[in-house]
Design a protein around this motif. Structure first.
Motif, PDB file in Angstrom:
ATOM      1  N   PRO A  83      28.934 -19.738 -18.675  1.00 37.37           N
ATOM      2  CA  PRO A  83      28.719 -18.387 -18.129  1.00 37.37           C
ATOM      3  C   PRO A  83      27.824 -18.391 -16.892  1.00 37.37           C
ATOM      4  N   ALA A  84      26.799 -19.220 -16.890  1.00 37.02           N
ATOM      5  CA  ALA A  84      25.909 -19.289 -15.731  1.00 37.02           C
ATOM      6  C   ALA A  84      26.671 -19.765 -14.494  1.00 37.02           C
ATOM      7  N   ALA A  85      27.513 -20.773 -14.664  1.00 35.50           N
ATOM      8  CA  ALA A  85      28.296 -21.284 -13.531  1.00 35.50           C
ATOM      9  C   ALA A  85      29.323 -20.256 -13.067  1.00 35.50           C
ATOM     10  N   LEU A  86      29.877 -19.486 -14.000  1.00 35.20           N
ATOM     11  CA  LEU A  86      30.828 -18.443 -13.614  1.00 35.20           C
ATOM     12  C   LEU A  86      30.144 -17.367 -12.789  1.00 35.20           C
ATOM     13  N   GLU A  87      28.936 -16.995 -13.177  1.00 32.09           N
ATOM     14  CA  GLU A  87      28.180 -16.013 -12.386  1.00 32.09           C
ATOM     15  C   GLU A  87      27.888 -16.556 -10.994  1.00 32.09           C
ATOM     16  N   THR A  88      27.536 -17.827 -10.916  1.00 30.95           N
ATOM     17  CA  THR A  88      27.260 -18.451  -9.627  1.00 30.95           C
ATOM     18  C   THR A  88      28.494 -18.422  -8.730  1.00 30.95           C
ATOM     19  N   SER A  89      29.673 -18.519  -9.352  1.00 34.31           N
ATOM     20  CA  SER A  89      30.917 -18.497  -8.568  1.00 34.31           C
ATOM     21  C   SER A  89      31.296 -17.085  -8.122  1.00 34.31           C
ATOM     22  N   GLY A  90      30.515 -16.087  -8.543  1.00 33.94           N
ATOM     23  CA  GLY A  90      30.758 -14.719  -8.102  1.00 33.94           C
ATOM     24  C   GLY A  90      31.407 -13.811  -9.135  1.00 33.94           C
ATOM     25  N   LEU A  91      31.705 -14.336 -10.312  1.00 35.84           N
ATOM     26  CA  LEU A  91      32.296 -13.501 -11.357  1.00 35.84           C
ATOM     27  C   LEU A  91      31.219 -12.727 -12.103  1.00 35.84           C
ATOM     28  N   ARG A  92      31.561 -11.518 -12.530  1.00 34.32           N
ATOM     29  CA  ARG A  92      30.641 -10.750 -13.365  1.00 34.32           C
ATOM     30  C   ARG A  92      30.964 -11.046 -14.817  1.00 34.32           C
ATOM     31  N   ILE A  93      29.939 -11.381 -15.578  1.00 33.60           N
ATOM     32  CA  ILE A  93      30.082 -11.744 -16.984  1.00 33.60           C
ATOM     33  C   ILE A  93      29.764 -10.529 -17.844  1.00 33.60           C
ATOM     34  N   HIS A  94      30.631 -10.268 -18.804  1.00 35.60           N
ATOM     35  CA  HIS A  94      30.412  -9.194 -19.761  1.00 35.60           C
ATOM     36  C   HIS A  94      30.483  -9.794 -21.157  1.00 35.60           C
ATOM     37  N   SER A  95      29.592  -9.369 -22.011  1.00 34.10           N
ATOM     38  CA  SER A  95      29.641  -9.847 -23.389  1.00 34.10           C
ATOM     39  C   SER A  95      30.686  -9.063 -24.162  1.00 34.10           C
ATOM     40  N   SER A  96      30.981  -9.551 -25.339  1.00 29.68           N
ATOM     41  CA  SER A  96      32.012  -8.917 -26.160  1.00 29.68           C
ATOM     42  C   SER A  96      31.626  -7.479 -26.476  1.00 29.68           C
ATOM     43  N   ALA A  97      32.634  -6.681 -26.759  1.00 27.98           N
ATOM     44  CA  ALA A  97      32.456  -5.253 -27.043  1.00 27.98           C
ATOM     45  C   ALA A  97      33.564  -4.828 -28.007  1.00 27.98           C
ATOM     46  N   PRO A  98      33.513  -3.600 -28.484  1.00 27.43           N
ATOM     47  CA  PRO A  98      34.575  -3.122 -29.381  1.00 27.43           C
ATOM     48  C   PRO A  98      35.961  -3.235 -28.729  1.00 27.43           C
ATOM     49  N   PRO A  99      37.008  -3.362 -29.550  1.00 23.72           N
ATOM     50  CA  PRO A  99      38.366  -3.555 -29.021  1.00 23.72           C
ATOM     51  C   PRO A  99      38.792  -2.521 -27.989  1.00 23.72           C
TER      52      PRO A  99
END
Length: 109
Positions: free
Chosen positions: A58-74
């Protein structure tokens, strides 16, 4: 081991599944970032197990410019273009993967 991976790939790819073998979490993150780019996705849903067991991704994905979201209801995640879960086992004979997601929110990723 390599024979089983080849067998898994042969079973899974005809189903529209992409199977990649990478050497590190950094390489895995790069593969996910490339895939997100090909989809035009700017956000990635990341299951709790990935955050806990492969925290470099996840840290590397954020560095690549993606926004990370944690799981949530369906209802909040069903239309997400990209989700990242952790597979515990792969069954070469069927091209199946056993996910390690104990909560409903993480399974919906």
């Amino acid at each position: 081991m390599l024979r089983l991976l080849v067998e898994f790939r042969e079973k899974a790819e005809p189903l529209g599944v992409t199977v990649l073998r990478v050497a590190s979490e950094a390489a895995a993150a790069q593969a996910v970032a490339d895939w997100a780019d090909s989809l035009g996705a700017e956000n990635v849903l990341v299951a709790t197990e990935v955050m806990q067991r492969a925290s470099l991704i996840p840290a590397a994905l954020e560095t690549s410019g993606l926004r990370i979201h944690s799981s949530a209801p369906p209802e909040a995640t069903r239309d997400a273009p990209l989700g990242l879960s952790l597979g515990l086992l792969a069954i070469a004979e069927t091209g199946s993967v056993l996910l390690s997601e104990p909560s409903l929110e993480d399974r919906t990723v």
